[in-house]
Design a protein around this motif. Structure first.
Motif, PDB file in Angstrom:
ATOM      1  N   HIS A   1      20.744 -33.630 -14.164  1.00 35.71           N
ATOM      2  CA  HIS A   1      19.340 -33.286 -14.250  1.00 35.71           C
ATOM      3  C   HIS A   1      19.156 -31.769 -14.216  1.00 35.71           C
ATOM      4  CE1 HIS A   1      15.085 -33.936 -13.650  1.00 35.71           C
ATOM      5  NE2 HIS A   1      15.112 -33.098 -12.647  1.00 35.71           N
ATOM      6  N   PRO A   2      18.280 -31.108 -14.960  1.00 34.10           N
ATOM      7  CA  PRO A   2      17.317 -31.734 -15.872  1.00 34.10           C
ATOM      8  C   PRO A   2      17.827 -31.886 -17.305  1.00 34.10           C
ATOM      9  CG  PRO A   2      16.852 -29.401 -15.692  1.00 34.10           C
ATOM     10  CD  PRO A   2      18.067 -29.664 -14.841  1.00 34.10           C
ATOM     11  N   HIS A   3      19.073 -31.433 -17.595  1.00 34.64           N
ATOM     12  CA  HIS A   3      19.517 -31.452 -18.990  1.00 34.64           C
ATOM     13  C   HIS A   3      20.065 -32.812 -19.414  1.00 34.64           C
ATOM     14  CE1 HIS A   3      18.664 -27.304 -18.793  1.00 34.64           C
ATOM     15  NE2 HIS A   3      19.553 -27.089 -17.852  1.00 34.64           N
ATOM     16  N   ARG A   4      20.782 -33.469 -18.472  1.00 30.83           N
ATOM     17  CA  ARG A   4      21.273 -34.822 -18.687  1.00 30.83           C
ATOM     18  C   ARG A   4      22.104 -34.964 -19.958  1.00 30.83           C
ATOM     19  NH1 ARG A   4      15.873 -35.942 -17.255  1.00 30.83           N
ATOM     20  NH2 ARG A   4      15.452 -36.805 -19.312  1.00 30.83           N
TER      21      ARG A   4
ATOM     22  N   TYR B   1      25.826 -19.119 -19.124  1.00 35.05           N
ATOM     23  CA  TYR B   1      24.708 -18.262 -18.741  1.00 35.05           C
ATOM     24  C   TYR B   1      23.972 -17.696 -19.949  1.00 35.05           C
ATOM     25  CZ  TYR B   1      26.071 -18.768 -13.952  1.00 35.05           C
ATOM     26  OH  TYR B   1      26.340 -19.301 -12.731  1.00 35.05           O
TER      27      TYR B   1
ATOM     28  N   GLY C   1      18.278 -23.809 -27.168  1.00 37.83           N
ATOM     29  CA  GLY C   1      16.874 -23.836 -26.758  1.00 37.83           C
ATOM     30  C   GLY C   1      16.658 -23.401 -25.318  1.00 37.83           C
ATOM     31  N   ARG C   2      17.737 -23.480 -24.498  1.00 39.95           N
ATOM     32  CA  ARG C   2      17.615 -23.022 -23.115  1.00 39.95           C
ATOM     33  C   ARG C   2      17.519 -21.509 -23.044  1.00 39.95           C
ATOM     34  NH1 ARG C   2      22.619 -25.240 -19.821  1.00 39.95           N
ATOM     35  NH2 ARG C   2      21.667 -23.955 -18.217  1.00 39.95           N
ATOM     36  N   TRP C   3      17.986 -20.814 -24.109  1.00 40.93           N
ATOM     37  CA  TRP C   3      18.138 -19.365 -24.042  1.00 40.93           C
ATOM     38  C   TRP C   3      17.324 -18.600 -25.069  1.00 40.93           C
ATOM     39  CZ3 TRP C   3      20.179 -19.040 -19.577  1.00 40.93           C
ATOM     40  CH2 TRP C   3      21.103 -19.997 -19.157  1.00 40.93           C
TER      41      TRP C   3
ATOM     42  N   GLU D   1       9.143 -29.202 -10.192  1.00 42.03           N
ATOM     43  CA  GLU D   1       9.403 -30.596  -9.797  1.00 42.03           C
ATOM     44  C   GLU D   1      10.115 -30.547  -8.447  1.00 42.03           C
ATOM     45  OE1 GLU D   1      11.694 -32.839 -12.651  1.00 42.03           O
ATOM     46  OE2 GLU D   1      10.845 -31.686 -14.312  1.00 42.03           O
TER      47      GLU D   1
ATOM     48  N   HIS E   1      12.049 -32.845  -5.827  1.00 40.34           N
ATOM     49  CA  HIS E   1      12.643 -34.145  -5.510  1.00 40.34           C
ATOM     50  C   HIS E   1      13.314 -34.111  -4.141  1.00 40.34           C
ATOM     51  CE1 HIS E   1      11.877 -34.918  -9.707  1.00 40.34           C
ATOM     52  NE2 HIS E   1      12.634 -33.909 -10.053  1.00 40.34           N
TER      53      HIS E   1
ATOM     54  N   ILE F   1      13.243 -28.331  -9.194  1.00 40.48           N
ATOM     55  CA  ILE F   1      13.189 -27.580 -10.450  1.00 40.48           C
ATOM     56  C   ILE F   1      12.085 -26.548 -10.252  1.00 40.48           C
ATOM     57  CG2 ILE F   1      12.957 -27.699 -12.957  1.00 40.48           C
ATOM     58  CD1 ILE F   1      15.277 -29.393 -11.784  1.00 40.48           C
TER      59      ILE F   1
ATOM     60  N   GLU G   1      22.770 -17.316  -8.562  1.00 39.79           N
ATOM     61  CA  GLU G   1      23.489 -18.425  -9.179  1.00 39.79           C
ATOM     62  C   GLU G   1      24.924 -17.999  -9.494  1.00 39.79           C
ATOM     63  OE1 GLU G   1      21.570 -19.943 -12.705  1.00 39.79           O
ATOM     64  OE2 GLU G   1      23.381 -20.999 -13.346  1.00 39.79           O
TER      65      GLU G   1
ATOM     66  N   ARG H   1      21.273 -23.934  -3.260  1.00 35.62           N
ATOM     67  CA  ARG H   1      21.968 -23.086  -4.229  1.00 35.62           C
ATOM     68  C   ARG H   1      21.354 -23.287  -5.612  1.00 35.62           C
ATOM     69  NH1 ARG H   1      26.604 -23.970  -1.007  1.00 35.62           N
ATOM     70  NH2 ARG H   1      27.397 -21.965  -0.292  1.00 35.62           N
TER      71      ARG H   1
ATOM     72  N   SER I   1      21.806 -24.192 -11.988  1.00 35.63           N
ATOM     73  CA  SER I   1      21.717 -23.776 -13.397  1.00 35.63           C
ATOM     74  C   SER I   1      20.299 -23.284 -13.651  1.00 35.63           C
ATOM     75  CB  SER I   1      22.033 -24.956 -14.339  1.00 35.63           C
ATOM     76  OG  SER I   1      21.073 -25.987 -14.185  1.00 35.63           O
ATOM     77  N   HIS I   2      20.100 -22.641 -14.800  1.00 36.88           N
ATOM     78  CA  HIS I   2      18.747 -22.263 -15.187  1.00 36.88           C
ATOM     79  C   HIS I   2      18.611 -22.377 -16.693  1.00 36.88           C
ATOM     80  CE1 HIS I   2      20.818 -18.422 -15.838  1.00 36.88           C
ATOM     81  NE2 HIS I   2      19.807 -18.040 -16.595  1.00 36.88           N
ATOM     82  N   HIS I   3      17.388 -22.371 -17.164  1.00 38.22           N
ATOM     83  CA  HIS I   3      17.127 -22.533 -18.592  1.00 38.22           C
ATOM     84  C   HIS I   3      15.683 -22.110 -18.850  1.00 38.22           C
ATOM     85  CE1 HIS I   3      15.545 -26.195 -16.725  1.00 38.22           C
ATOM     86  NE2 HIS I   3      14.645 -26.171 -17.677  1.00 38.22           N
ATOM     87  N   SER I   4      15.350 -21.916 -20.101  1.00 37.62           N
ATOM     88  CA  SER I   4      13.945 -21.676 -20.438  1.00 37.62           C
ATOM     89  C   SER I   4      13.427 -22.849 -21.251  1.00 37.62           C
ATOM     90  CB  SER I   4      13.797 -20.370 -21.230  1.00 37.62           C
ATOM     91  OG  SER I   4      14.340 -20.506 -22.516  1.00 37.62           O
TER      92      SER I   4
ATOM     93  N   ARG J   1       6.572 -19.809 -22.803  1.00 37.66           N
ATOM     94  CA  ARG J   1       7.965 -19.964 -22.390  1.00 37.66           C
ATOM     95  C   ARG J   1       8.102 -19.633 -20.905  1.00 37.66           C
ATOM     96  NH1 ARG J   1      13.353 -20.698 -24.538  1.00 37.66           N
ATOM     97  NH2 ARG J   1      12.214 -21.761 -26.165  1.00 37.66           N
TER      98      ARG J   1
ATOM     99  N   TRP K   1      10.873 -19.848 -17.364  1.00 33.98           N
ATOM    100  CA  TRP K   1      12.256 -19.986 -16.911  1.00 33.98           C
ATOM    101  C   TRP K   1      12.278 -20.906 -15.712  1.00 33.98           C
ATOM    102  CZ3 TRP K   1      16.449 -18.429 -19.515  1.00 33.98           C
ATOM    103  CH2 TRP K   1      16.232 -17.566 -20.595  1.00 33.98           C
TER     104      TRP K   1
ATOM    105  N   ARG L   1      17.344 -24.837 -11.356  1.00 33.29           N
ATOM    106  CA  ARG L   1      17.635 -26.075 -10.639  1.00 33.29           C
ATOM    107  C   ARG L   1      18.272 -25.716  -9.301  1.00 33.29           C
ATOM    108  NH1 ARG L   1      19.319 -31.621 -10.985  1.00 33.29           N
ATOM    109  NH2 ARG L   1      21.295 -31.940  -9.893  1.00 33.29           N
TER     110      ARG L   1
ATOM    111  N   PHE M   1      14.882 -37.532 -12.602  1.00 38.23           N
ATOM    112  CA  PHE M   1      13.447 -37.724 -12.717  1.00 38.23           C
ATOM    113  C   PHE M   1      13.087 -37.679 -14.185  1.00 38.23           C
ATOM    114  CE2 PHE M   1       9.644 -37.946 -10.279  1.00 38.23           C
ATOM    115  CZ  PHE M   1       8.639 -37.434 -11.072  1.00 38.23           C
ATOM    116  N   HIS M   2      12.480 -38.733 -14.673  1.00 33.71           N
ATOM    117  CA  HIS M   2      12.060 -38.750 -16.076  1.00 33.71           C
ATOM    118  C   HIS M   2      10.623 -38.281 -16.183  1.00 33.71           C
ATOM    119  CE1 HIS M   2      15.641 -40.634 -17.653  1.00 33.71           C
ATOM    120  NE2 HIS M   2      15.698 -41.256 -16.493  1.00 33.71           N
TER     121      HIS M   2
END
Lengths: 293, 293
Positions: free
Chosen positions: A223-226, A247, A288-290, B57, B59, B64, B94, B125, B128-131, B139, B141, B144, B160-161
């Motif tokens: 999660h959240p990319h799964r 990264y 798409g994450r970057w 989010e 949990h 998130i 991270e 901790r 990961s991260h993403h946009s 957009r 950022w 997790r 979580f869906h």
């Protein structure tokens, strides 16, 4: 014989065997001769510790295990070689983080060995290795094995000095900065590419004939990319490119050009293998994450 | 304000605070404004989760967390920037594996937040991260965060869906291939070298202004090598050179030339820093593990 990493069904920790051929038939330690079952390509999956090498040290959860070779009539008569298949197999298993079944024979350390025959004592990992001149005056290779599922023994908390005296290991507060996880799928991809980095082309080679690489999920798992743990979502990367890819300092275009995530300039092409297709859906999710598109 | 990674003495998990200024005086979350305490050089050491971002989010053991910036009057009005100090601080933490204090405010997720004021909920901790494009069309950022010391909550076992439905994360059997440990000493050496590899000169830069390197002990710590955790026994290396050095594919001469462990040819010179002396005893011990002299 194929390597099987982990416990063998029907043979729990503590199982006893009178003869090597029983151990072999059980699959706990396949070869009838030799202390190490392994080679540089597959790694080593089991060893027997039975006191054949005077430089061995058995502290229970920690074993300093002398490699194979150079003996005649129970004495060291020449230097050991790290490229000997058994030794190279232990190096490979160290690089891969493989678990190794440890069998103790009655000839070993009195405190930790069975009175007769052989006993399966569970799974260990190779933490490090080194060479030194052994007690017989020849260069030997030694592997530090640590129980993967620690027992109640306090042995992993102590250091052993040459004198036989036991003293506490200095307590150095450490935390984990980065952990590289692996799955059967990442193993398959790494083998197919023979550990060559698909981004930069580098192959990390180490003495003993082993190579090192890491399997990287394109769409991250969890999660959240799964992302799924399937081969078309995995790249074989060198550790530096793995960090850069995770990264966003490297990303891929749909036609598998390698892009610099800071300058957004093309810096090369992904190395591919005809048996290893990359699914563009995962490439797009990672990108798409970057990158805003 | 200096960053302090970990619990604050006298402020156990569960401590409650009515106002931001109490949180700040306690040192649990230093700034009076802003959800993230951090920057790209030092990392981030604490955050406040209080429901200000609709894409958050919560949990329980997994959060998130939406980064900082781009809001006006409680709505997203422009894209967020990964180089914003708070966001860049979370990236740095991270990369470093730092723990981050998580404070929940009463405005957050109903199930996991305090009824009034603020509560210190322990260490997490950044995994990961993403946009992505957020609900307001800009957009954002996201980071997790995973509890470093899991509570009894089952939240870390579920995904979580979007629908609000909770389903099990697919179970992918993973083992650890390699773990990079760090100490205060390795941190100091890495900072001094600004993450430039002392063997190959590479500096791994990632979007957000962070860099990545690893601290490598020359004489390995722990039995049987028992090297000390001191700066003159530590090198700042890129991850690939770290693997090569730990496995004897690179070693040093007494005058700090870099040698290839397979060919025994000189391939360069160790990069040094006048405030970071290397003790030749450790260099010799490392070399002695790999080369007969």
């Amino acid at each position: 014989m194929a390597k099987v990493f982990g416990h063998i069904e029907g043979h729990p920790v503590g199982s006893q065997y009178q003869w090597r051929r029983e151990l072999s038939a059980a699959g706990v330690h396949a070869p009838l001769m030799g202390g190490i079952h392994g080679n540089s390509r597959e790694g080593a999956d089991s060893i027997v510790v039975s006191g054949g090498y005077p430089d061995d040290e058995d502290h229970g959860d920690v074993i300093i295990y002398t490699g194979h070779g150079g003996q005649q009539g129970g004495r060291q008569v020449r230097d050991q070689d790290i490229t000997d298949p058994g030794n190279a197999g232990l190096v490979r298993s160290e690089l891969e983080g493989n678990v190794i079944r440890v069998v103790r024979g009655s000839g070993g350390d009195r405190e930790h060995s069975p009175a007769t025959g052989f006993r399966y004592d569970g799974l260990y990992r190779v933490e490090s290795h080194h060479s030194k001149v052994g007690t017989d005056g020849y260069r030997i290779w030694q592997f530090r094995l640590v129980a993967a599922e620690p027992t109640d023994s306090p042995a992993d908390h102590v250091a052993f000095h040459g004198s036989g005296e036991v003293a506490p290991v200095p307590r150095i507060p450490v935390t984990v900065q980065r952990a590289v996880r692996k799955t059967q799928v990442t193993q398959w991809v790494k083998e197919l590419h023979q550990d060559q980095c698909q981004l930069c082309g580098l192959t990390l080679e180490v003495p003993g004939g082993s190579r090192y690489s890491e399997g990287a999920h394109i769409q991250a798992v969890g999660h959240p990319h799964r992302g799924p743990d399937v081969a078309d979502n995995v790249l074989c990367l060198c550790p530096s490119c793995h960090v850069l890819f995770d990264y966003g300092a490297r990303y891929l275009t749909d036609d598998l050009r390698v892009m610099d995530g800071l300058t957004h300039q093309e810096i090369g092409r992904l190395r591919t293998h005809r048996r290893h297709r990359i699914d563009v859906r995962y490439v797009r999710q990672h990108r798409g994450r970057w990158v805003a598109e």
